[in-house]
Design an enzyme around this catalytic site. Sequence first.
Site, PDB file in Angstrom:
ATOM      1  N   ARG A  25      45.672  27.091  38.564  1.00  0.00           N
ATOM      2  CA  ARG A  25      46.075  27.254  37.169  1.00  0.00           C
ATOM      3  C   ARG A  25      47.591  27.147  37.014  1.00  0.00           C
ATOM      4  O   ARG A  25      48.342  27.241  37.982  1.00  0.00           O
ATOM      5  CB  ARG A  25      45.621  28.621  36.650  1.00  0.00           C
ATOM      6  CG  ARG A  25      44.135  28.782  36.480  1.00  0.00           C
ATOM      7  CD  ARG A  25      43.735  30.212  36.142  1.00  0.00           C
ATOM      8  NE  ARG A  25      43.854  31.112  37.289  1.00  0.00           N
ATOM      9  CZ  ARG A  25      43.558  32.405  37.270  1.00  0.00           C
ATOM     10  NH1 ARG A  25      43.149  32.962  36.138  1.00  0.00           N
ATOM     11  NH2 ARG A  25      43.689  33.144  38.358  1.00  0.00           N
ATOM     12  N   LYS A  83      49.515  34.428  38.673  1.00  0.00           N
ATOM     13  CA  LYS A  83      49.218  35.452  39.665  1.00  0.00           C
ATOM     14  C   LYS A  83      50.473  36.165  40.144  1.00  0.00           C
ATOM     15  O   LYS A  83      51.592  35.698  39.942  1.00  0.00           O
ATOM     16  CB  LYS A  83      48.479  34.838  40.860  1.00  0.00           C
ATOM     17  CG  LYS A  83      47.097  34.295  40.525  1.00  0.00           C
ATOM     18  CD  LYS A  83      46.166  35.363  39.959  1.00  0.00           C
ATOM     19  CE  LYS A  83      45.746  36.381  40.990  1.00  0.00           C
ATOM     20  NZ  LYS A  83      44.818  37.393  40.447  1.00  0.00           N
ATOM     21  N   VAL A 187      33.573  41.527  31.509  1.00  0.00           N
ATOM     22  CA  VAL A 187      33.035  40.837  32.687  1.00  0.00           C
ATOM     23  C   VAL A 187      31.527  41.048  32.784  1.00  0.00           C
ATOM     24  O   VAL A 187      30.737  40.101  32.884  1.00  0.00           O
ATOM     25  CB  VAL A 187      33.717  41.316  33.985  1.00  0.00           C
ATOM     26  CG1 VAL A 187      33.001  40.745  35.211  1.00  0.00           C
ATOM     27  CG2 VAL A 187      35.174  40.910  34.019  1.00  0.00           C
ATOM     28  N   VAL A 247      33.372  46.580  37.358  1.00  0.00           N
ATOM     29  CA  VAL A 247      33.959  47.842  36.912  1.00  0.00           C
ATOM     30  C   VAL A 247      35.459  47.676  36.710  1.00  0.00           C
ATOM     31  O   VAL A 247      36.136  47.064  37.533  1.00  0.00           O
ATOM     32  CB  VAL A 247      33.686  48.957  37.938  1.00  0.00           C
ATOM     33  CG1 VAL A 247      34.300  50.270  37.485  1.00  0.00           C
ATOM     34  CG2 VAL A 247      32.183  49.115  38.145  1.00  0.00           C
ATOM     35  N   VAL A 306      36.164  36.849  45.478  1.00  0.00           N
ATOM     36  CA  VAL A 306      37.346  36.015  45.259  1.00  0.00           C
ATOM     37  C   VAL A 306      38.187  36.640  44.153  1.00  0.00           C
ATOM     38  O   VAL A 306      37.699  36.864  43.047  1.00  0.00           O
ATOM     39  CB  VAL A 306      36.936  34.573  44.877  1.00  0.00           C
ATOM     40  CG1 VAL A 306      38.160  33.731  44.533  1.00  0.00           C
ATOM     41  CG2 VAL A 306      36.146  33.932  46.018  1.00  0.00           C
ATOM     42  N   MET A 309      38.864  34.241  40.674  1.00  0.00           N
ATOM     43  CA  MET A 309      37.675  33.451  40.324  1.00  0.00           C
ATOM     44  C   MET A 309      37.949  32.413  39.236  1.00  0.00           C
ATOM     45  O   MET A 309      37.509  31.266  39.347  1.00  0.00           O
ATOM     46  CB  MET A 309      36.528  34.377  39.896  1.00  0.00           C
ATOM     47  CG  MET A 309      35.890  35.140  41.024  1.00  0.00           C
ATOM     48  SD  MET A 309      34.611  36.281  40.455  1.00  0.00           S
ATOM     49  CE  MET A 309      33.363  35.128  39.865  1.00  0.00           C
TER      50      MET A 309
END
Length: 379
Positions: A25, A83, A187, A247, A306, A309
Amino acid sequence: MHSSVLSAPIASIGIPKEIKSDELRVAITPDGVRELVTQGLEVRVQTEAGKGVGIEDKAFANAGAKIVDRERAWGAHLVVKVKEPQPEEYSLLREDMVLFTYLHLAANLKVCEALLDAKTTSIGYETVQMQNGSLPLLAPMSEIAGRLAAQVGSHFLERPNGGRGILLGGCTGVQPARVVVIGAGTVGWNAAKLAAAMDAEVMLLDRSPERLRKLDSSHRGRLTSIVSSRGLLERLIPTADLVIGAVLTPGGRAPTLIDENMVMQMRSKSVIVDVSIDQGGCIATSVETTLKDPTVNIHEVQHYAVSNMPGSVPFTSTEALSSVTLPYILGIAGRGLESAVTDKPEIVSGLNTIGGSICHPSVAKSLGLHPRHPMACLQ
């Protein structure tokens, strides 16, 4: 020294190339660059920053960006990434900069220490929180990760990919796979919804009856919502073909809800997808994996954990991320951080480190550190 970068408008915005393993990305699109440039801001995009998404340097340049080397991109006063900084980038952190990216410091002590040592002002996308509790900069990636969780879970249940050889939705006269989703946030809901759409038998667990009631009103069929408890998990996990851990504790480390004994009770060649891994994981046996080597076999159960993701679908992810971060980039760069906080008070919750101090209570608690109040850090 950090006071000037907090109070004064920021003249330059840097977009480095991501170097984390398998991270394709980029933090902004050419359309985003155009918006910033029209506001009189200088945008520096590192060479080939958009290569993984299929965006050429020429597209950024045509939008008004300056194509620069790594040092020039990191040399901007506001550095926008996808990131957290990698070890090779720690030396590029400075006191007179604002770093805006996904940080997940609760599971990244070394990154936190690097930011504190450099006295860098850092804002974590994942901790920017509205008064109603929503997480506007995390939501699009959570939506994508949830949908991917059902997709990759189905993939790894196939026999050639190491699974039991089960079709997620079964077929006429054959029972479908049982999917247990832990956590009914963005999620979990997206994972459960997609798995149910694929005709799997889905159990969606959460500790909040109110949350489940709200979701239940919009979905019927094979999706069953259940209030979670330790005993329920002990009964359900051994019966699952696919377990999805979803979670979230904003800013904090994910609680471990599935212990090793539960995993040992699962069927051979069943699958775990732990989306919570970027916050430490909610399953005791999870270990972080990569897109190039996405699974590990533990107790004869495939574990997919991962941490990036959405990086597997970089085009979709980049478009989604840029659309939600752009207003914040404009606010911070155009007026300075202190003024931006006045207009968008949710930025305060996004502050993780300033001037050598940690200023997010959940992050500090997870790392065993003492926080300062974010407003005190800003002064």
